[in-house]
Each structure stands twice: as structure tokens, then as C-alpha cells.
Motif scaffolding. Sequence first.
Motif, PDB file in Angstrom:
ATOM      1  N   UNK A  82       0.822  -1.220   0.000  1.00 22.15           N
ATOM      2  CA  UNK A  82       0.000   0.000   0.000  1.00 22.15           C
ATOM      3  C   UNK A  82       0.852   1.265   0.000  1.00 22.15           C
ATOM      4  N   UNK A  83       0.235   2.368  -0.469  1.00 22.55           N
ATOM      5  CA  UNK A  83       0.947   3.655  -0.481  1.00 22.55           C
ATOM      6  C   UNK A  83       0.354   4.634   0.520  1.00 22.55           C
ATOM      7  N   UNK A  84      -0.868   4.353   0.970  1.00 20.10           N
ATOM      8  CA  UNK A  84      -1.534   5.279   1.897  1.00 20.10           C
ATOM      9  C   UNK A  84      -2.244   4.472   2.992  1.00 20.10           C
ATOM     10  N   UNK A  85      -2.578   5.188   4.069  1.00 20.53           N
ATOM     11  CA  UNK A  85      -3.333   4.554   5.156  1.00 20.53           C
ATOM     12  C   UNK A  85      -4.682   4.059   4.642  1.00 20.53           C
ATOM     13  N   UNK A  86      -5.292   4.879   3.778  1.00 19.51           N
ATOM     14  CA  UNK A  86      -6.591   4.498   3.224  1.00 19.51           C
ATOM     15  C   UNK A  86      -6.484   3.160   2.475  1.00 19.51           C
ATOM     16  N   UNK A  87      -5.383   3.002   1.759  1.00 20.52           N
ATOM     17  CA  UNK A  87      -5.177   1.742   1.012  1.00 20.52           C
ATOM     18  C   UNK A  87      -4.974   0.563   1.969  1.00 20.52           C
ATOM     19  N   UNK A  88      -4.220   0.803   3.053  1.00 18.31           N
ATOM     20  CA  UNK A  88      -4.041  -0.261   4.054  1.00 18.31           C
ATOM     21  C   UNK A  88      -5.415  -0.664   4.580  1.00 18.31           C
ATOM     22  N   UNK A  89      -6.239   0.337   4.854  1.00 20.31           N
ATOM     23  CA  UNK A  89      -7.581   0.082   5.394  1.00 20.31           C
ATOM     24  C   UNK A  89      -8.409  -0.769   4.416  1.00 20.31           C
ATOM     25  N   UNK A  90      -8.390  -0.395   3.152  1.00 15.83           N
ATOM     26  CA  UNK A  90      -9.189  -1.146   2.163  1.00 15.83           C
ATOM     27  C   UNK A  90      -8.638  -2.573   1.986  1.00 15.83           C
ATOM     28  N   UNK A  91      -7.323  -2.696   2.033  1.00 16.92           N
ATOM     29  CA  UNK A  91      -6.717  -4.033   1.879  1.00 16.92           C
ATOM     30  C   UNK A  91      -7.093  -4.930   3.065  1.00 16.92           C
ATOM     31  N   UNK A  92      -7.014  -4.358   4.275  1.00 15.51           N
ATOM     32  CA  UNK A  92      -7.350  -5.185   5.444  1.00 15.51           C
ATOM     33  C   UNK A  92      -8.830  -5.552   5.445  1.00 15.51           C
ATOM     34  N   UNK A  93      -9.673  -4.608   5.037  1.00 22.46           N
ATOM     35  CA  UNK A  93     -11.113  -4.902   5.001  1.00 22.46           C
ATOM     36  C   UNK A  93     -11.365  -6.067   4.034  1.00 22.46           C
ATOM     37  N   UNK A  94     -10.727  -6.009   2.882  1.00 16.62           N
ATOM     38  CA  UNK A  94     -10.894  -7.086   1.900  1.00 16.62           C
ATOM     39  C   UNK A  94     -10.394  -8.419   2.470  1.00 16.62           C
ATOM     40  N   UNK A  95      -9.218  -8.408   3.072  1.00 14.75           N
ATOM     41  CA  UNK A  95      -8.644  -9.650   3.613  1.00 14.75           C
ATOM     42  C   UNK A  95      -9.520 -10.188   4.738  1.00 14.75           C
ATOM     43  N   UNK A  96     -10.018  -9.286   5.581  1.00 12.02           N
ATOM     44  CA  UNK A  96     -10.877  -9.713   6.688  1.00 12.02           C
ATOM     45  C   UNK A  96     -12.163 -10.351   6.147  1.00 12.02           C
ATOM     46  N   UNK A  97     -12.759  -9.718   5.133  1.00 15.17           N
ATOM     47  CA  UNK A  97     -13.989 -10.261   4.540  1.00 15.17           C
ATOM     48  C   UNK A  97     -13.742 -11.645   3.946  1.00 15.17           C
TER      49      UNK A  97
END
Length: 460
Positions: free
Chosen positions: A45-60
Motif C-alpha cells: 500500500x501507499x496510503x493509510x486508506x489503502x491499508x484500510x481497504x486491503x485489510x477490510x478485503x482480507x478480513x472479509x
Amino acid sequence: MSTIVELLIKTFGQDSVLTREEAALRVASNWRHKGNLDCLALLRPKTTQEVSEMLKTCNDLDLPVVPHGGLTNVVGGAITKPNEIALSLERMNEIEEINAQNKTVTVQAGVVLQTLQRSLAENGLLFPLDLGAKGSCMIGGNIASNAGGLQALRYGVTRNLVLGLEVVLADGTILSSMNKMMKNNAGYDLKQLFIGSEGTLGIITRAILKIEDLPKTRNTALIALGSFEKTNQLLQNAKTDLKNDLTSFELLWKDYYSLMTSPPSPYSPPLPQTYPFYVLMETLGQDATKDKILFEEFLERSLGAGLIADATIAQSQQELDWFWKIRENVELIFSIHDPVFLFDVSLAISDMDEYIKKIRSELESAWPDLLFYAFGHMGDGNLHLYICCGGNDDYTRHRVEEIVYKPLQQVGGSITGEHGIGLEKKLWLHLSRSGGEIQLMKAIKKTLDPKGILNPGKVF
Ligand SMILES: Cc1cc2nc3c(=O)[nH]c(=O)nc-3n(C[C@H](O)[C@H](O)[C@H](O)COP(=O)(O)OP(=O)(O)OC[C@H]3O[C@@H](n4cnc5c(N)ncnc54)[C@H](O)[C@@H]3O)c2cc1C
């Protein structure tokens, strides 16, 4: 390519996702050779927002995620399994703000420690965390492992240097705790939960760190001593006489000093190899004339009082590097001996000598050809042990660990002063934490990461 990786690429772009094959071109660890990275995919990721979206996807998708910093962890804390996603903070590497007046720096988690130190130094400032791995380790990794290092005696460990933190939780929630103040007693200090949590509670994305004025003077001596009692007395006197300028007090047992100053080591011995103990002592200060006189007078007094047997003061940058290399060139041990078991125990300074004698004797009874090297951050109660007894089978490792760890429980010490639990020390966590503490840790983990996707199998 698996459909999951295809989905990740479609969602986050080719640039932010390395496939298994691409990730396998990288090393799994920057600490010794642990082979190549084996994971389902590597996210960048390049931004915190991207980390957030990546973790949400992985969690789902119930995908396990292993956070990656500089990969210098020595207890297997960042090792991935083939079905796990690695998430590297390497592209979040900006120093966002240096505030010289308030003495704070705001950084992204992927900033390499040495890069931060150098940028601050150009501005006459210092971030006082210092460790052998500084050229590779990243601030997020330092915080996640609450790194200690060579100057903890004076400045404390990473926990003492973090004012604020931004963390992304397993479900993608961004928790901003970007406090800049020294004092803030408004409720729980949540950032402390994540410091030293080894990537199991959240992904650290940004931090506000405490900084200091860059010291203008550095006085360093290598000192030989005749007994542990004298070494401890020297430390106590140094704390009183050199006060807050005392920054490092590193102890080297004779075996370690001799190894580091004999071929094939490239370093010759600055002092004869005949003494039982050696100390690398350093002060950092602001007044060139006063600090040097204070340092030299302290050593002269200690010599006159029969406390120290011999000493040499670094007279140039070259000598300073020479002394520190003798302390830090641990790679040499691995180039000569194999296998080597590495420990970083913590205990009261007054218990150290007895403890080392006891475990050395027990280990020697079991393995007469034992090689045993002890050294470390005596000033803050943390020692490193490198032990080689020939074998590397499960029984040998377990028996060595038992001999090293069990006596620590009796003296209220810790099985790890700075490296953490990771994969390697899980079995022994109960020796340093009570049942109640471990239960509460697990409850916190469950609350913050109910599906257990973050760095699974580490710590517990
Ligand atoms: C030569 C050498 C000397 C060393 N000396 C010392 C020393 O003196 N003192 C000391 O304390 N340690 C020392 N270490 C150990 C190591 O360097 C530290 O633990 C360091 O802080 C790890 O940082 P890293 O960026 O390499 O983290 P990594 O190795 O990448 O990760 C460490 C752990 O933190 C997690 N993690 C990484 N980044 C994040 C993030 N952004 N958010 C959440 N979790 C994350 C990982 O999953 C892993 O569990 C040394 C290591 C070497 C190789």
C-alpha cells in the motif's frame, strides 16, 4: 494465478500486488538466510486508506495477513505461510514533518530507521533509537516490536519515544491516536496496546515520535575489569558521576571479547584478552571541553580506586568504529559456528553474574564442548547469549531453552528483553507472563481481531 490474487490485483492494481512468483524473488528475512518469501501475495500500500481497504478485503475473505517492515526480526515474527498475505509498509516511507520547536517528528511506518536518523541529524536533531539493524529496520517494525537497542539506558525503549500512533485494525477501521503531547491522561492510552504487539493487533501506518537535540560530543571508552562486582560498581558510579550523559554501558564477557578480537575477526584487541569482563561505555553531551574532562576524570578516579584494571579512550572516529564493531559484529559468530541459538534475556543487574554462571555450568554439564558467548546492554538489564552445542534437533533446542529460560522465572526476569516472542518463544511465554496476563492478552486480540487474521500463530 489464484482467483484471490486476481481479485486483489483487480481491486488494488498490479503495482500494489505482487503475485506468489514475484514475491518469491525476495528474501523471507533480512536476518540470516531464511530462504525466499513464500506467500500467497505481497501487498504494497501507499496510503493509510489503502491499508484500510486491503485489510477490510482480507478480513472479509478470511485471509491471514502478516505485516512486513524491514524483516530484521530475529524470532520469526514476520515469517509467512504459503497461504498468507504479506503486507509491506515499504512504500509508506515519508518523513512528513520535523518540528524542531516541539521536538517531534511525524513519520510513515515504512521509513528506515537510519534514513530518519540522517534526516534529523541534518537538522541538528536526534531520534535516539539505535540498533545494529538500523540500515534495514523500519519505524513501524521498531514500534511493533518495541525495539530497545544501544541507548535505552538513557532514552528508554521505543515505547518511551512514541507520542502518537495511527493504526489500521483488522476490519479496516483507521484508529488515529496521533497525539503530540507529552501529557495526555484523557482515558486509556490506546497506542501502548499496539507498541510491542508484533503485528497481531493492528497495522501501524504513521507515528509521532519524540526527538532530541543532536549531541555535539561523544566520548567512548573500552574498559577491562577484574570482576562482575566491580563492573556493577562502575555502572552505579557512572550513573551518579556522568549523570544523564551516560548513554551506553555494554558488557562483554571474556569469551565474546576474545572471539571478536581474534582471527578470523578483522579486529585486533584494543586491550589484552586476559580480563574476565570488558565494558564499552559512552557518553553523549553538548559541551566539548567539559564532557571530555568529566569523562577522563571519571576513568582516572575509577582506575585509582582499583575499580577498573585497564581502559582506552577512542581518540578518532576510526577507533570509535573499531570499539563498536567489536561489540556489534555478531554475524562473525554465525560465520564460525553453526548452529547457534540466540537469546535476549532480561533480569536485574545484581542477578546477572550468578545467572550466567549457573546456566553456563548446566549447559557445560550436558555439552562439554559448549561454546557460550554472553554480552549485551548491561546498563538496562538486557543480555544476549549465543550458544552453540553442536546439535540443532528439537530435543537439543528445547533442552537449551529450558536451561536458559527456567531460572529467569525464579528471579523475576524475562525470556525476552527486546526481540519479542514471534514464533520462537511462544512455548515459554508463561515463564514471563502470568496466566491472567496471557488470558487478557488473548481477550484483547479477540476483541480487536475477532477472525484472527493478523499475524496468526505469532506470540500465542
Ligand atoms: C543485526 C541486528 C541487530 C539487532 N539489534 C537489536 C537491538 O539492539 N534491539 C532490538 O530491540 N532489536 C534488535 N534487532 C531486532 C530487529 O532489528 C528489531 O526488532 C526491529 O525493530 C525490527 O524492525 P523491522 O522493521 O525489521 O521489523 P520486521 O522484522 O519487518 O517485523 C517485526 C515484527 O513487527 C511486525 N510489523 C512490522 N511492521 C509492522 C507494522 N507497520 N505494523 C504492525 N506490525 C508490524 C511484523 O509482523 C513482525 O512481527 C536486531 C536485529 C538484527 C538483524
